[in-house]
Design a protein around this motif. Structure first.
Motif, PDB file in Angstrom:
ATOM      1  N   HIS A  97       0.734  -1.242  -0.038  1.00  0.00           N
ATOM      2  CA  HIS A  97      -0.002  -0.182   0.137  1.00  0.00           C
ATOM      3  C   HIS A  97       0.882   1.271  -0.107  1.00  0.00           C
ATOM      4  O   HIS A  97       1.717   1.338   0.563  1.00  0.00           O
ATOM      5  N   VAL A  98       0.469   2.097  -0.681  1.00  0.00           N
ATOM      6  CA  VAL A  98       1.128   3.696  -0.734  1.00  0.00           C
ATOM      7  C   VAL A  98       0.003   4.346   0.062  1.00  0.00           C
ATOM      8  O   VAL A  98      -1.148   4.419  -0.311  1.00  0.00           O
ATOM      9  N   LYS A  99       0.425   5.008   1.092  1.00  0.00           N
ATOM     10  CA  LYS A  99      -0.337   5.812   2.234  1.00  0.00           C
ATOM     11  C   LYS A  99      -0.088   7.062   2.161  1.00  0.00           C
ATOM     12  O   LYS A  99       1.386   7.366   2.137  1.00  0.00           O
ATOM     13  N   LEU A 100      -0.869   8.096   2.657  1.00  0.00           N
ATOM     14  CA  LEU A 100      -0.469   9.507   3.012  1.00  0.00           C
ATOM     15  C   LEU A 100      -1.049   9.465   4.634  1.00  0.00           C
ATOM     16  O   LEU A 100      -2.071   9.037   5.048  1.00  0.00           O
ATOM     17  N   ALA A 101      -0.133  10.215   5.229  1.00  0.00           N
ATOM     18  CA  ALA A 101      -0.660  10.612   6.373  1.00  0.00           C
ATOM     19  C   ALA A 101      -0.219  12.105   7.264  1.00  0.00           C
ATOM     20  O   ALA A 101       0.879  12.444   6.736  1.00  0.00           O
ATOM     21  N   LYS A 102      -0.970  12.569   8.071  1.00  0.00           N
ATOM     22  CA  LYS A 102      -0.731  13.854   8.719  1.00  0.00           C
ATOM     23  C   LYS A 102      -0.300  13.409  10.126  1.00  0.00           C
ATOM     24  O   LYS A 102      -1.275  12.508  11.017  1.00  0.00           O
ATOM     25  N   LEU A 103       0.887  13.783  10.600  1.00  0.00           N
ATOM     26  CA  LEU A 103       1.210  13.441  12.103  1.00  0.00           C
ATOM     27  C   LEU A 103       1.602  14.559  12.764  1.00  0.00           C
ATOM     28  O   LEU A 103       2.161  15.527  12.323  1.00  0.00           O
ATOM     29  N   GLN A 104       1.231  14.518  13.873  1.00  0.00           N
ATOM     30  CA  GLN A 104       1.557  15.626  14.870  1.00  0.00           C
ATOM     31  C   GLN A 104       1.480  14.952  16.406  1.00  0.00           C
ATOM     32  O   GLN A 104       0.529  14.298  16.608  1.00  0.00           O
ATOM     33  N   GLY A 105       2.531  15.338  17.311  1.00  0.00           N
ATOM     34  CA  GLY A 105       2.592  14.821  18.508  1.00  0.00           C
ATOM     35  C   GLY A 105       3.843  13.734  18.519  1.00  0.00           C
ATOM     36  O   GLY A 105       4.314  13.408  17.631  1.00  0.00           O
TER      37      GLY A 105
END
Length: 119
Positions: A29-37
């Motif tokens: 799978h190719v995935k996008l994510a937003k991360l914080q913390g």
């Protein structure tokens, strides 16, 4: 298959630590994510995990070192290596990993996602 624009896909969601699948090839799978913390310490016993930073700075804590990724950098966490991603400010990442990978490995946590959405 059509062209996938990463910026347009990133504009479709705001959730953090909730990867979205944007493509699949050869069982990956190719995935996008937003991360914080801070995420949770975990590993993936049988799978490698690729992090590519699109925007921001991502810190990946390993038990024996700290990896710092800036925009345009990528790092592959080898299978079985315990790691903890940290994003002091929001980071946008592209992930490449086996389709069957568990989000937090064998660790159950409030951030664990059992089913990921396709966008």
């Amino acid at each position: 298959m059509s062209v996938i624009n990463l910026k347009q896909k990133l504009d479709l969601f705001q959730e953090q630590w909730t990867p979205k699948v944007i493509g699949e090839l050869n069982g990956q799978h190719v995935k996008l994510a937003k991360l914080q913390g801070e995420f949770v310490w975990h590993d993936h016993k049988d799978e490698d995990e690729l992090f590519y930073v699109i925007k921001g700075q991502l810190i990946i804590e390993l038990r024996d070192q700290t990896i710092t990724l800036n925009e345009g950098d990528m790092y592959i966490v080898p299978r079985g290596v315990e790691h903890k991603p940290i994003a002091k400010e929001e980071v946008h990442v592209l992930l490449f990993e086996p389709a069957a990978i568990k989000h937090t490995g064998n660790v159950e946590h409030k951030l664990t996602k059992d089913k990921l959405d396709w966008i």
